[in-house]
Design an enzyme around this catalytic site. Structure first.
Site, PDB file in Angstrom:
ATOM      1  N   GLU A   1      -6.480   3.357  -5.945  1.00 55.44           N
ATOM      2  CA  GLU A   1      -7.786   3.630  -5.358  1.00 55.44           C
ATOM      3  C   GLU A   1      -8.094   5.053  -5.794  1.00 55.44           C
ATOM      4  O   GLU A   1      -7.508   6.005  -5.289  1.00 55.44           O
ATOM      5  CB  GLU A   1      -7.712   3.536  -3.836  1.00 55.44           C
ATOM      6  CG  GLU A   1      -9.098   3.591  -3.211  1.00 55.44           C
ATOM      7  CD  GLU A   1      -9.100   4.065  -1.772  1.00 55.44           C
ATOM      8  OE1 GLU A   1      -9.970   3.639  -1.029  1.00 55.44           O
ATOM      9  OE2 GLU A   1      -8.227   4.868  -1.401  1.00 55.44           O
TER      10      GLU A   1
ATOM     11  N   ASP B   1      -3.138   4.317  -2.374  1.00 52.98           N
ATOM     12  CA  ASP B   1      -4.258   4.740  -1.529  1.00 52.98           C
ATOM     13  C   ASP B   1      -4.690   6.163  -1.886  1.00 52.98           C
ATOM     14  O   ASP B   1      -3.848   7.052  -2.069  1.00 52.98           O
ATOM     15  CB  ASP B   1      -3.791   4.719  -0.068  1.00 52.98           C
ATOM     16  CG  ASP B   1      -4.898   5.083   0.899  1.00 52.98           C
ATOM     17  OD1 ASP B   1      -5.826   4.283   1.041  1.00 52.98           O
ATOM     18  OD2 ASP B   1      -4.832   6.173   1.507  1.00 52.98           O
TER      19      ASP B   1
ATOM     20  N   ASP C   1       0.860  -1.183   0.000  1.00 49.76           N
ATOM     21  CA  ASP C   1       0.000   0.000   0.000  1.00 49.76           C
ATOM     22  C   ASP C   1       0.895   1.231   0.000  1.00 49.76           C
ATOM     23  O   ASP C   1       1.835   1.315   0.791  1.00 49.76           O
ATOM     24  CB  ASP C   1      -0.862  -0.011   1.277  1.00 49.76           C
ATOM     25  CG  ASP C   1      -2.319   0.242   0.986  1.00 49.76           C
ATOM     26  OD1 ASP C   1      -2.617   1.306   0.424  1.00 49.76           O
ATOM     27  OD2 ASP C   1      -3.146  -0.628   1.324  1.00 49.76           O
TER      28      ASP C   1
ATOM     29  N   HIS D   1     -11.000  -4.282   3.000  1.00 45.70           N
ATOM     30  CA  HIS D   1     -10.956  -3.982   4.433  1.00 45.70           C
ATOM     31  C   HIS D   1     -11.843  -2.800   4.823  1.00 45.70           C
ATOM     32  O   HIS D   1     -11.878  -2.438   5.995  1.00 45.70           O
ATOM     33  CB  HIS D   1      -9.503  -3.685   4.819  1.00 45.70           C
ATOM     34  CG  HIS D   1      -8.991  -2.471   4.090  1.00 45.70           C
ATOM     35  ND1 HIS D   1      -8.789  -2.462   2.727  1.00 45.70           N
ATOM     36  CD2 HIS D   1      -8.694  -1.217   4.517  1.00 45.70           C
ATOM     37  CE1 HIS D   1      -8.377  -1.266   2.360  1.00 45.70           C
ATOM     38  NE2 HIS D   1      -8.309  -0.493   3.421  1.00 45.70           N
ATOM     39  N   ASP D   2     -12.501  -2.181   3.854  1.00 48.87           N
ATOM     40  CA  ASP D   2     -13.324  -1.000   4.150  1.00 48.87           C
ATOM     41  C   ASP D   2     -14.822  -1.282   4.083  1.00 48.87           C
ATOM     42  O   ASP D   2     -15.628  -0.367   4.246  1.00 48.87           O
ATOM     43  CB  ASP D   2     -13.022   0.116   3.127  1.00 48.87           C
ATOM     44  CG  ASP D   2     -11.678   0.762   3.362  1.00 48.87           C
ATOM     45  OD1 ASP D   2     -11.205   0.752   4.510  1.00 48.87           O
ATOM     46  OD2 ASP D   2     -11.090   1.273   2.389  1.00 48.87           O
TER      47      ASP D   2
HETATM   48  C1  NOJ Z   1      -8.596   4.206   1.839  1.00 50.40           C
HETATM   49  C2  NOJ Z   1      -8.264   3.026   2.696  1.00 50.40           C
HETATM   50  O1  NOJ Z   1      -8.686   1.854   2.047  1.00 50.40           O
HETATM   51  C3  NOJ Z   1      -8.946   3.255   4.016  1.00 50.40           C
HETATM   52  O2  NOJ Z   1      -8.883   2.116   4.839  1.00 50.40           O
HETATM   53  C4  NOJ Z   1      -8.335   4.464   4.667  1.00 50.40           C
HETATM   54  O3  NOJ Z   1      -9.067   4.775   5.826  1.00 50.40           O
HETATM   55  C5  NOJ Z   1      -8.343   5.686   3.743  1.00 50.40           C
HETATM   56  N1  NOJ Z   1      -7.988   5.372   2.386  1.00 50.40           N
HETATM   57  C6  NOJ Z   1      -7.392   6.737   4.243  1.00 50.40           C
HETATM   58  O4  NOJ Z   1      -6.065   6.384   3.948  1.00 50.40           O
END
Ligand code: NOJ
Length: 544
Positions: free
Chosen positions: A247, A198, A97, A315-316
């Site tokens: 992302e 990210d 990441d 994970h989100d």
């Molecule tokens: C995206 C990540 O997947 C998430 O877990 C994180 O809280 C935010 N970006 C901030 O870095």
């Protein structure tokens, strides 16, 4: 196919919850090394590791205080190198990441920056004159509240699109870019195989006087001027010939072509649109039709020029077997078939291959995720009862996906000999790796089969995509055409469904390849009836 990742399957590891080798209740690097044989058996080609850098853990590692070191709870750099070597020995690639939109407020750059306006690091971040009553603008952060946090002593505020403990870096400052690019090269020199970038579409912001209209996040979503920074990054990635997945919220499916074609900044990006929700707050589910339209649009818009990153979970987000499936083995398999055979590079999130489901939260003390906690407290402040607030705040919590990996039916699912940092889902006695390995009919073995099929049949990497039964609210069906032709039909609902297939389909000679259930139809006919969560894969016979 010229790029290795176009024919590859990835596996996302959330290190904190993967496997704990030293009994402190937190997953670690040695734990990942110990599970390489499991990953090989599953058949994946690369792993993406969520952040393991030094961090105060306000946002579980997405608030980095040292980009070039490993947090002690995971191990150290020597162990990371060991992991890299061990993976490469097994032909397993590693992507890390890369979190460069923001740092932790404990990062030495920010600690310096906070010292005052004259500090040389001040301009590493975004500062504007402000008082609590008079903020630079009304922009809203992703985690709730203003994007500005006031620093009273200096009469200024700093900017953050996530938590106040995650100040955004000022990419306009060349010194920042130089430091970041050096850091990226440092990791690439170590021999890693790529990055998941990210929040990368937020590194450029609109001028501070930009007025929010309908989308509160528009002022920092893929804003004009980002291209120069992306080109710099692209050049570095090209030099090392690594894989990159961004992302990149706010990059539309149309624009994603330029981001991911052969000249694109990145190899692929995650779309962040597919969680189309329906139902009442607190018990929402995914709307299959909405989901399907998003996926089909990305498949179509990226076509043969761009490239998709395919995923259901991460994970989100909550577990798909709960929010789109019915928490059975069968629905987990149907969901797997539905997305694993699309065009693009599939990612499997740890536990998804077991048919993992959401966690049954009983009390708020079981929650760790900061956004869920702040939502819960907001609800209490609005006079909701504790039970109501718990239901509303946890129904879509990211912690559903963050509970420890379920390895066996021993205490704590074999994840740790200590006390796990987050509770284990009580269903581990049934849903676990050891049990599923033994069961030829398990979700795990179905994933293994699908991965093998994807690899054996070049058409899944190279072939085109065509959506069938476009407006059907329950059925997700499509064709993949290349050297061979494949037909995938999944009934993503609890209903028994009838479907009339178009002539161009039923007049062909199809052979059943696999199904997710013994009772699912093996013969293709014009009129078909599907049981809940039936999933079928057919291949066209060339002798027709
Ligand atoms: C995206 C990540 O997947 C998430 O877990 C994180 O809280 C935010 N970006 C901030 O870095």
């Amino acid at each position: 196919m010229t790029n290795w990742w176009q024919n590859a399957v990835g596996y996302q590891i959330y290190p904190r919850s993967f496997y704990d080798s030293n009994g402190d209740g937190i997953g670690d690097i040695k734990g990942i090394i110990a599970k390489i044989p499991y990953l090989k058996e599953l058949g994946v080609d690369f792993i993406w590791l969520n952040p393991m850098y030094k961090s105060p853990n306000v946002d579980n590692g997405y608030d980095i205080s040292d980009y070039k070191d490993i947090a002690a709870e995971y191990g150290d750099m020597a162990q990371f190198k060991e992991l890299l070597e061990a993976c490469h020995k097994e032909n397993l690639k590693i992507i890390l990441d890369l979190v460069v939109n923001h740092t932790s407020d404990q990062h030495p750059w920010f600690v310096e920056a906070k010292k005052g306006k004259e500090n040389p690091y001040r301009n590493y971040y975004h500062w504007q004159n402000a008082t609590p009553a008079n903020l630079p603008n009304n922009w809203q952060s992703f985690f709730g509240g203003s994007t500005w946090t006031v620093d009273e002593p200096s009469g200024q505020a700093y900017f953050h699109v996530f938590a106040p403990e995650q100040p955004d870096l000022n990419w306009k400052n060349e010194a920042v870019r130089t430091e970041i690019y050096q850091m990226i090269r440092w990791w690439l020199e170590l021999g890693i195989d790529g990055f998941r970038l990210d929040a990368i579409s937020h590194i450029q912001k609109e001028p501070w006087n930009f007025k929010i209209k309908d989308n509160p996040w528009a002022p920092f979503m893929n804003v004009a001027g980002i291209d120069n920074y992306m080109k710099d990054l692209q050049q570095i990635f090209n030099e090392y010939n690594v894989m990159t997945v961004g992302e990149a919220s706010g990059v539309s499916s149309k624009k994603a072509v330029n981001w991911t074609d052969s000249e694109g900044y990145l190899d692929m990006i995650f779309e962040l649109e597919h969680n189309v929700r329906k139902g009442v707050a607190g018990s929402e589910r995914i709307d299959l039709l909405g989901f399907k339209k998003v996926i089909a649009r990305w498949q179509k818009d990226l076509g043969k020029k761009g490239w998709n990153a395919l995923y259901l979970e991460n994970h989100d987000n909550p577990r798909f077997n709960t929010i789109l499936g019915n928490e059975t083995k069968k629905s987990a398999k149907a969901l797997a078939m539905m997305y694993l055979l699309l065009r693009g590079t599939p990612f499997i999130y740890q536990g998804q291959e077991l048919g993992a489901t959401n966690y049954p939260f009983q009390t708020i003390s079981e929650v760790d995720a900061k956004d869920t906690l702040s939502f819960y407290h907001r609800l209490l402040a609005e006079n909701k009862s504790e039970a109501e607030a718990l239901q509303l705040a946890t129904s879509w919590s990211r912690d559903h996906a963050r509970t420890p990996m379920q390895w066996d039916d021993s205490k704590n699912a074999g994840f740790t000999t200590g006390t796990p940092w987050l509770k284990v889902n009580p269903n581990y006695v049934k849903i676990n790796v050891a049990a599923e390995k033994e069961d030829p009919d398990s979700v795990l073995n179905f994933y293994r089969q699908l991965i093998q099929i994807r690899r054996q049949e070049e058409t899944f990497a190279t072939g085109t995509f065509e959506l069938l039964a476009q407006n059907d609210p329950d059925i997700f069906a499509y064709l993949r055409k290349g050297e061979k032709q494949f037909l995938i039909i999944t009934n993503i609902s609890q209903k028994t469904r009838k479907l009339t297939l178009p002539k161009k389909i039923w007049q062909k000679n199809w052979q059943s390849y696999i199904t997710n259930d013994k009772t699912a139809p093996k013969k293709l006919t014009k009129e078909m009836t599907f049981a809940p969560y039936d999933a079928l894969l057919f291949v066209e016979q060339s002798n027709s």
